[in-house]
Scaffold this motif. Structure first.
Motif, PDB file in Angstrom:
ATOM      1  N   GLU A  43       0.809  -1.217   0.000  1.00 54.29           N
ATOM      2  CA  GLU A  43       0.000   0.000   0.000  1.00 54.29           C
ATOM      3  C   GLU A  43       0.845   1.270   0.000  1.00 54.29           C
ATOM      4  O   GLU A  43       0.437   2.300  -0.530  1.00 54.29           O
ATOM      5  CB  GLU A  43      -0.927   0.006   1.227  1.00 54.29           C
ATOM      6  CG  GLU A  43      -1.903  -1.166   1.280  1.00 54.29           C
ATOM      7  CD  GLU A  43      -3.025  -1.028   0.273  1.00 54.29           C
ATOM      8  OE1 GLU A  43      -3.327   0.110  -0.120  1.00 54.29           O
ATOM      9  OE2 GLU A  43      -3.595  -2.063  -0.126  1.00 54.29           O
ATOM     10  N   GLN A  44       2.049   1.226   0.602  1.00 65.44           N
ATOM     11  CA  GLN A  44       2.807   2.454   0.833  1.00 65.44           C
ATOM     12  C   GLN A  44       3.651   2.888  -0.364  1.00 65.44           C
ATOM     13  O   GLN A  44       4.306   3.934  -0.307  1.00 65.44           O
ATOM     14  CB  GLN A  44       3.727   2.275   2.055  1.00 65.44           C
ATOM     15  CG  GLN A  44       2.996   2.044   3.372  1.00 65.44           C
ATOM     16  CD  GLN A  44       2.486   0.620   3.530  1.00 65.44           C
ATOM     17  OE1 GLN A  44       2.961  -0.295   2.863  1.00 65.44           O
ATOM     18  NE2 GLN A  44       1.511   0.447   4.396  1.00 65.44           N
ATOM     19  N   VAL A  45       3.679   2.120  -1.442  1.00 65.56           N
ATOM     20  CA  VAL A  45       4.514   2.482  -2.591  1.00 65.56           C
ATOM     21  C   VAL A  45       3.631   2.953  -3.742  1.00 65.56           C
ATOM     22  O   VAL A  45       2.403   2.832  -3.706  1.00 65.56           O
ATOM     23  CB  VAL A  45       5.389   1.288  -3.043  1.00 65.56           C
ATOM     24  CG1 VAL A  45       6.256   0.794  -1.899  1.00 65.56           C
ATOM     25  CG2 VAL A  45       4.534   0.156  -3.604  1.00 65.56           C
ATOM     26  N   ARG A  46       4.272   3.463  -4.773  1.00 67.80           N
ATOM     27  CA  ARG A  46       3.522   3.941  -5.933  1.00 67.80           C
ATOM     28  C   ARG A  46       3.024   2.771  -6.776  1.00 67.80           C
ATOM     29  O   ARG A  46       3.585   1.663  -6.735  1.00 67.80           O
ATOM     30  CB  ARG A  46       4.387   4.892  -6.761  1.00 67.80           C
ATOM     31  CG  ARG A  46       4.807   6.124  -5.960  1.00 67.80           C
ATOM     32  CD  ARG A  46       5.444   7.193  -6.809  1.00 67.80           C
ATOM     33  NE  ARG A  46       5.950   8.278  -5.963  1.00 67.80           N
ATOM     34  CZ  ARG A  46       5.195   9.255  -5.464  1.00 67.80           C
ATOM     35  NH1 ARG A  46       3.904   9.305  -5.746  1.00 67.80           N
ATOM     36  NH2 ARG A  46       5.730  10.189  -4.697  1.00 67.80           N
ATOM     37  N   VAL A  47       1.976   3.046  -7.517  1.00 67.72           N
ATOM     38  CA  VAL A  47       1.318   1.996  -8.301  1.00 67.72           C
ATOM     39  C   VAL A  47       2.299   1.293  -9.237  1.00 67.72           C
ATOM     40  O   VAL A  47       2.255   0.072  -9.406  1.00 67.72           O
ATOM     41  CB  VAL A  47       0.133   2.605  -9.092  1.00 67.72           C
ATOM     42  CG1 VAL A  47      -0.380   1.636 -10.146  1.00 67.72           C
ATOM     43  CG2 VAL A  47      -0.990   2.996  -8.133  1.00 67.72           C
TER      44      VAL A  47
END
Length: 248
Positions: A97-101
């Motif tokens: 969840e905490q990183v970019r797509v």
């Protein structure tokens, strides 16, 4: 694999958890190019069956053969190599969840990259053009560098599909992949799960029999861990559904 070749073979396969039988004496063959819907109430054994096929669970009885390899007793290295050929969309999506797509989409290629290359992509995303094309196909053309945690549940579901598209697997296993999507988007996602590879096989659990009728070639009904029907998808009727969902 060539169209029509066996991709999955289960013979008497079962899985128990203590005294509970989650799947019992299951026979199932899936050929390349088939789109097989798993239908049944929650707890019927659909997720257990998919977990046996992707190797995250081992059968406690019978045999499970996937892409020509017997899963029981398969060494860890050979299992990982086999899993690179299998694309899985879990109910929990398994996104960071905490990183970019872009990083979540690129995770579909990590098994094909060396360790240094895989680590470096978190500093500077590699093959972002391929990730962008996959996101375009699932209707998230704007989301490449968005933080995953900012997306809605349905948008995260589509990121998981994009990750699978860049993986280019021979077998796709999807556990309720359209539960958070509207009917139009659900139909498009089911199409993407099977295309563009004609030889790709799809096994997908669904709660909507109408989606199975419209987008799958076969329907397998599970109840209390057992297969109660295996028919062409267009043969699903009210009598079969009554048998499948009738309370005991």
């Amino acid at each position: 694999m060539s169209p029509g070749a066996p991709v999955v073979r289960l013979r008497g396969a079962g899985r128990t958890f203590g005294a509970t039988a989650a799947l019992q004496d299951t026979d199932l063959t899936v050929h390349a190019g088939e789109r097989v819907a798993l239908l049944g109430a929650s707890g019927a054994g659909k997720s257990t069956l998919l977990s046996l096929l992707n190797g995250s669970l081992r059968a406690t009885s019978g045999t499970v053969e996937v892409l020509g390899q017997e899963m029981t007793g398969l060494a860890s290295g050979r299992l990982r190599a086999l899993q690179r050929r299998i694309g899985t969309v879990q109910q929990g999506l398994d996104l960071i969840e905490q990183v970019r797509v872009v990083h979540n989409v690129n995770a579909g290629r990590l098994g094909h990259w060396s360790t240094p290359r895989a680590l470096s992509t978190f500093l500077w995303p590699r093959e972002s053009s391929e990730a962008q094309r996959a996101l375009d196909r699932v209707g998230l053309d704007w989301a490449l560098f968005e933080r995953t945690e900012r997306l809605s549940g349905g948008e995260r579901q589509r990121v998981a599909i994009a990750r699978l598209l860049v993986q280019r697997p021979e077998l796709v296993l999807a556990d309720e992949p359209v539960s958070s999507l509207d009917p139009t988007r659900a139909a498009e996602i089911l199409r993407l799960l099977h295309e563009p590879e004609e030889a790709r096989a799809l096994v997908v659990s669904l709660h909507q029999p109408e989606l199975a009728r419209r987008h799958c070639t076969r329907a397998v009904g599970l109840r209390a861990g057992r297969v109660v029907f295996d028919v062409a998808a267009d043969q699903i009727d009210e009598s079969l559904l009554t048998e499948l969902y009738e309370l005991t």
